[in-house]
Write an enzyme that holds these catalytic residues in place. Structure first.
Site, PDB file in Angstrom:
ATOM      1  N   ASP A   1     -42.990 -14.976  10.069  1.00  0.00           N
ATOM      2  CA  ASP A   1     -42.197 -15.962   9.388  1.00  0.00           C
ATOM      3  C   ASP A   1     -42.602 -16.855   8.905  1.00  0.00           C
ATOM      4  OD1 ASP A   1     -40.419 -14.923  10.695  1.00  0.00           O
ATOM      5  OD2 ASP A   1     -39.215 -16.469  12.075  1.00  0.00           O
TER       6      ASP A   1
ATOM      7  N   ASN B   1     -39.477 -12.210  11.314  1.00  0.00           N
ATOM      8  CA  ASN B   1     -37.920 -11.314  11.558  1.00  0.00           C
ATOM      9  C   ASN B   1     -37.887 -11.988  10.258  1.00  0.00           C
ATOM     10  OD1 ASN B   1     -37.295 -13.847  13.121  1.00  0.00           O
ATOM     11  ND2 ASN B   1     -35.397 -13.992  12.359  1.00  0.00           N
ATOM     12  N   HIS B   2     -38.191 -12.711   9.294  1.00  0.00           N
ATOM     13  CA  HIS B   2     -37.472 -13.182   8.107  1.00  0.00           C
ATOM     14  C   HIS B   2     -38.598 -12.756   7.052  1.00  0.00           C
ATOM     15  CE1 HIS B   2     -35.340 -16.959   7.870  1.00  0.00           C
ATOM     16  NE2 HIS B   2     -35.173 -16.745   9.783  1.00  0.00           N
TER      17      HIS B   2
ATOM     18  N   HIS C   1     -43.187 -12.320  17.869  1.00  0.00           N
ATOM     19  CA  HIS C   1     -42.270 -12.697  17.281  1.00  0.00           C
ATOM     20  C   HIS C   1     -41.880 -13.483  18.139  1.00  0.00           C
ATOM     21  CE1 HIS C   1     -40.683 -15.735  14.709  1.00  0.00           C
ATOM     22  NE2 HIS C   1     -40.280 -15.077  14.434  1.00  0.00           N
TER      23      HIS C   1
ATOM     24  N   ASP D   1     -44.268 -20.216  13.398  1.00  0.00           N
ATOM     25  CA  ASP D   1     -43.510 -19.748  12.160  1.00  0.00           C
ATOM     26  C   ASP D   1     -43.981 -21.263  11.077  1.00  0.00           C
ATOM     27  OD1 ASP D   1     -41.899 -18.540  14.114  1.00  0.00           O
ATOM     28  OD2 ASP D   1     -40.277 -19.213  12.918  1.00  0.00           O
TER      29      ASP D   1
ATOM     30  N   HIS E   1     -40.339 -17.956  16.754  1.00  0.00           N
ATOM     31  CA  HIS E   1     -39.092 -17.597  16.452  1.00  0.00           C
ATOM     32  C   HIS E   1     -38.634 -18.863  16.784  1.00  0.00           C
ATOM     33  CE1 HIS E   1     -36.110 -14.902  15.374  1.00  0.00           C
ATOM     34  NE2 HIS E   1     -35.491 -14.637  16.954  1.00  0.00           N
TER      35      HIS E   1
ATOM     36  N   HIS F   1     -42.326 -20.808   7.512  1.00  0.00           N
ATOM     37  CA  HIS F   1     -41.407 -20.854   6.664  1.00  0.00           C
ATOM     38  C   HIS F   1     -41.324 -21.756   5.410  1.00  0.00           C
ATOM     39  CE1 HIS F   1     -38.297 -18.649   8.870  1.00  0.00           C
ATOM     40  NE2 HIS F   1     -39.075 -19.929   9.868  1.00  0.00           N
TER      41      HIS F   1
END
Lengths: 425, 365
Positions: free
Chosen positions: A79, A111-112, A252, A51, A326, A53
């Site tokens: 992500d 998932n983001h 992910h 990730d 994740h 982010h």
């Protein structure tokens, strides 16, 4: 200098590019991504990242530590956006690099990368703030729908390619460089430690993380591989002889009860918003856990899955390792279930709050096969369903983890927006 | 971790002892615009602490608007015309757990011998709505809220502007009263501290401190508690809601991040764990019993948060940040201690003793 190179230079300076350019970029990226299968094949050597982010400055630190594109071949496990202050710049830079060097960087979906999640966790608001309209958010979401769901790394070497790196602690410099399974480096490129192949012992590689300091880290026992897989699957494979490192599946989140083979992932219709349930949702939302079989996820989407599920899936699909992201892990990476699955987390000091370090995972090219190894996918070396004896040597590829902290303070500007109510006051 | 952007470094610098009440000559270098008079720094810091109530009020409003909490009074006490803030799901969940856990202890106290006259003193109450939600018109309670004048003035105005709240704050026939005191808690530690109008020293009294005493120097915080335990010789109890565990990497980052906003958690290192909080309460005179739970435990325990409630809350918002929730929630605690009845009866069965997990706190502490 092409427009694309100019855009890359501008984004590297953490400056957004104009809306019209974003539109063009997203269009080109989609054309490229539509050609990729649900599971992209990637040849080792490759550097696998978790990730991001929106922590742009930490992404720059990641490139400093891992090498720049296109010199290093990268695989990002999703992500890219939400939570951090620079989701836009981070995602667009990765997308530019993808369009510029399509064979040197692989992006899969997290998932983001979803319309619904980005409206809750910040990317939507960020686009609105930076462009005054939601157009750019829409363009990006359209790209999200085309991102692959997983990647299969082929030809990863059983042995780590040697590197010319000093030891952080010079007294260790006489450590044997042969038969290294795991090597741990700091952000200066110094070797922190080396772990040889386990010769019949029960070395617990999760112990090479520091003593856990957070409650999320309380479970660290990796149960040894025992007991029959809890499913009726009969196809197992000891791995093929010409695939010494074994294939590595990157996804992910994790596995799905609806997916027992990689080919089933290939059959999904992925070009859509991430659904609330079903196989595609599970791949992006599930987590490994110290349970038997499947369990309900506290996230409200996806499932929890145990060591038996991973063991069975890896055998059936001739995988040596599942690599996923994740979940925040304080030490940057965490191997579980006798190193059959690893979590890689690449956002240091997550949300500018969690105090964790980040990691990336380097897999070397298998020297004997010059980077190419056919995958048997469970069709070869069929056995009669009896598990082979525990092997003395771990079958997994050699793994080099580079661990890094958040980018130094002077490399980042003031955050675009002051964080509020980060804590309970 | 020194990698956090420091947004407010001027206010978070090292500070000398407080100069309150000892106003001296201006700082020798005060012509120098780059330097702050220590007094100014202290005043600035007080203002920041006073403003933490806006944070709490916003978080309450966010949790209420999304259905976590049922609190019709939050809106009345929320600044008119301001937009309802949107908080991240973990903040909403935390606000919910903390509010419900404290409510549970308060209600058990009020429900034990319900006809007996009782007293609640809420320190740094700010825009808190507990009196209106739980007490008004239901129990015989003398309810005191103490806060800085700057927080009391808008609350008083909001109550006056609302017919409903005005009515609820009138003394009732059963002996219930509501008192809003504009006071600097540090004044209670003076040699001749002020008398709180309407405070009884003879009825069972519950002291509440929700993220309040933690901003005071540890000795001052102890003296404030002592003010009550000395003046009220009989039954008395206390509920604290405070951050804990400053020594792990999340805790260190928390201290540094809040520090960069000028918020110093001064008691945190002394009362660093659940056991340190129990000990603190015991030594403060709440000898009969002490309990403490971190917010994560409060959320996970069926006794504290029923299964039905957990399922209801989980459905309100998608909470993706499971690991972060564990981290954040395990760095806040509710701690309580008591002496005398009705507290013994109300609380002795409440789950709050030491758990095996707490071993780890001793190791880092």
């Amino acid at each position: 200098m092409s427009d694309l190179d100019k855009a890359i230079a501008q984004l590297r300076a953490c400056r957004p590019i104009p809306e019209i350019q974003v539109r063009e970029l997203c269009y080109k990226a989609r054309e490229l991504l539509i050609e990729e299968g649900n599971v992209v094949s990637v040849d080792a050597p490759v550097t696998i990242c978790g990730d991001i982010h929106g922590q742009f400055h930490d992404l720059m630190e990641l490139f400093r530590v891992g090498g720049d594109v296109p010199d290093t071949n990268y695989l990002f496990m999703g992500d890219f956006v939400d939570r951090g202050f620079y989701s836009l710049e981070s995602f667009l830079l990765l997308l530019c690099l993808k369009v510029r060097y399509p064979d040197r960087i692989t992006l899969i979906r997290g998932n983001h990368e979803s319309r619904q999640i980005t409206t809750v966790y910040g990317f939507y608001d960020e686009c609105l703030r930076k462009y005054g309209s939601a157009n750019v958010w829409r363009y990006c979401c359209d790209v999200f729908d085309y991102l692959a769901l997983g990647a299969l790394v082929m030809g990863a070497g059983h042995d780590l390619a040697p590197i010319d790196a000093p030891f952080a602690d010079p007294s260790q410099s006489n450590t044997d460089a042969d038969d290294v399974e795991i090597e741990l480096l700091n952000s200066q490129g110094q070797i922190l430690s080396r772990f040889p192949r386990n010769r019949g012992g029960t070395q617990d590689t999760s112990q090479l993380s520091n003593t856990p300091s957070s409650p999320s880290q309380t479970k660290e026992q990796t149960p040894s591989r025992n007991g029959a897989p809890g499913t009726g699957a009969t196809s197992t494979s000891g791995g093929s002889a010409n695939n010494s490192g074994g294939a590595v599946l990157c996804v992910h989140g994790g596995l799905s009860p609806l997916i027992d083979s990689i080919d089933k992932i290939r059959l999904l219709d992925r070009k859509q918003e991430v659904p609330h349930e079903g196989a595609m949702c599970d791949l992006l939302w599930s987590d490994p856990d110290e349970i038997d079989g499947w369990g309900l996820s506290p996230r409200g989407a996806g499932f929890l899955f145990g060591a038996d599920i991973v063991d069975c899936f890896n055998r059936k699909n001739d995988l040596s390792l599942i690599c996923r992201a994740h979940q925040l892990v304080m030490e940057g990476f965490k191997e579980m279930f006798s190193s059959t699955i690893v979590t890689v987390w690449s956002a240091p000091n997550y949300c500018y709050r969690c105090g964790n370090v980040a990691a990336i995972l380097e897999l070397s090219e298998d020297g004997a096969n010059a980077g190419y190894a056919p995958r048997s996918n469970g069709d070869m070396n069929r056995s009669n369903g009896v598990q082979s004896e525990k092997e003395d040597k771990r079958p997994g590829p050699g793994r080099r983890y580079r661990v890094f902290d958040a980018a130094p303070q002077d490399s980042r500007g003031m955050p675009a927006k002051k964080p509020v109510a980060d804590y309970f006051l | 971790m020194s990698t956090i952007p420091h947004l407010n470094t001027l206010r978070s610098g090292r500070r000398g002892p407080r100069l309150r009440g000892r106003r001296g000559p201006p700082h020798a270098g005060s012509e120098d615009a780059g330097r702050f008079d220590e007094e100014d720094v202290e005043i600035g810091k007080d203002r920041i602490i006073q403003q933490t109530d806006q944070d709490a009020s916003s978080s309450r409003m966010s949790a209420v608007s999304l259905g976590y909490l049922d609190d019709p009074f939050a809106k009345t006490l929320f600044p008119a015309g301001e937009q309802v803030p949107k908080r991240y799901p973990i903040i909403n969940r935390g606000t919910y757990v903390r509010t419900k856990a404290i409510d549970k202890l308060v209600i058990r106290f009020l429900e034990t011998n319900p006809n007996e006259q009782k007293q609640i003193i809420s320190l740094g109450a700010g825009s808190d709505t507990r009196f209106f939600r739980l007490c008004a018109g239901k129990y015989k309670v003398r309810y005191h809220e103490l806060d800085f004048e700057s927080n009391v003035v808008p609350k008083r105005a909001a109550i006056r502007a609302s017919e409903e709240l005005s009515r609820m704050t009138l003394p009732s026939d059963n002996g219930s009263t509501y008192h809003l005191h504009a006071i600097d808690l540090r004044d209670l530690t003076n040699k001749s501290p002020p008398v709180l109008p309407g405070m009884s020293t003879e009825i069972p009294t519950l002291i509440l401190s929700e993220c309040c005493l933690c901003y005071l120097p540890p000795d001052t915080a102890s003296s404030v508690i002592q003010y009550f335990t000395m003046n009220i010789p009989g039954s008395i109890a206390m509920i604290l809601y405070e951050p804990i565990r400053p020594f792990d990497s999340f805790g260190k980052t928390m201290v540094s991040n809040l520090g960069s906003r000028g918020i110093e958690l001064r008691t945190l290192k002394r009362y660093y764990s659940l056991d340190a909080q129990r000990q603190r309460l015991r030594l403060s005179g709440f000898k009969e019993g002490q309990g403490a739970r971190d917010v994560y435990q409060l959320w996970e325990s069926d006794e504290w948060t029923s299964k039905d409630e957990r399922e209801r809350i989980e459905k309100l918002e998608w909470l993706d940040e499971i690991e972060e929730w564990k981290l954040l929630a395990s760095h806040y605690c509710v701690a309580w201690g008591w002496r005398g009845e009705p507290f013994e009866q109300a609380w002795k069965e409440v789950e709050g003793g030491r758990t095996p997990d707490e071993q780890r706190d001793d190791e880092v502490g």
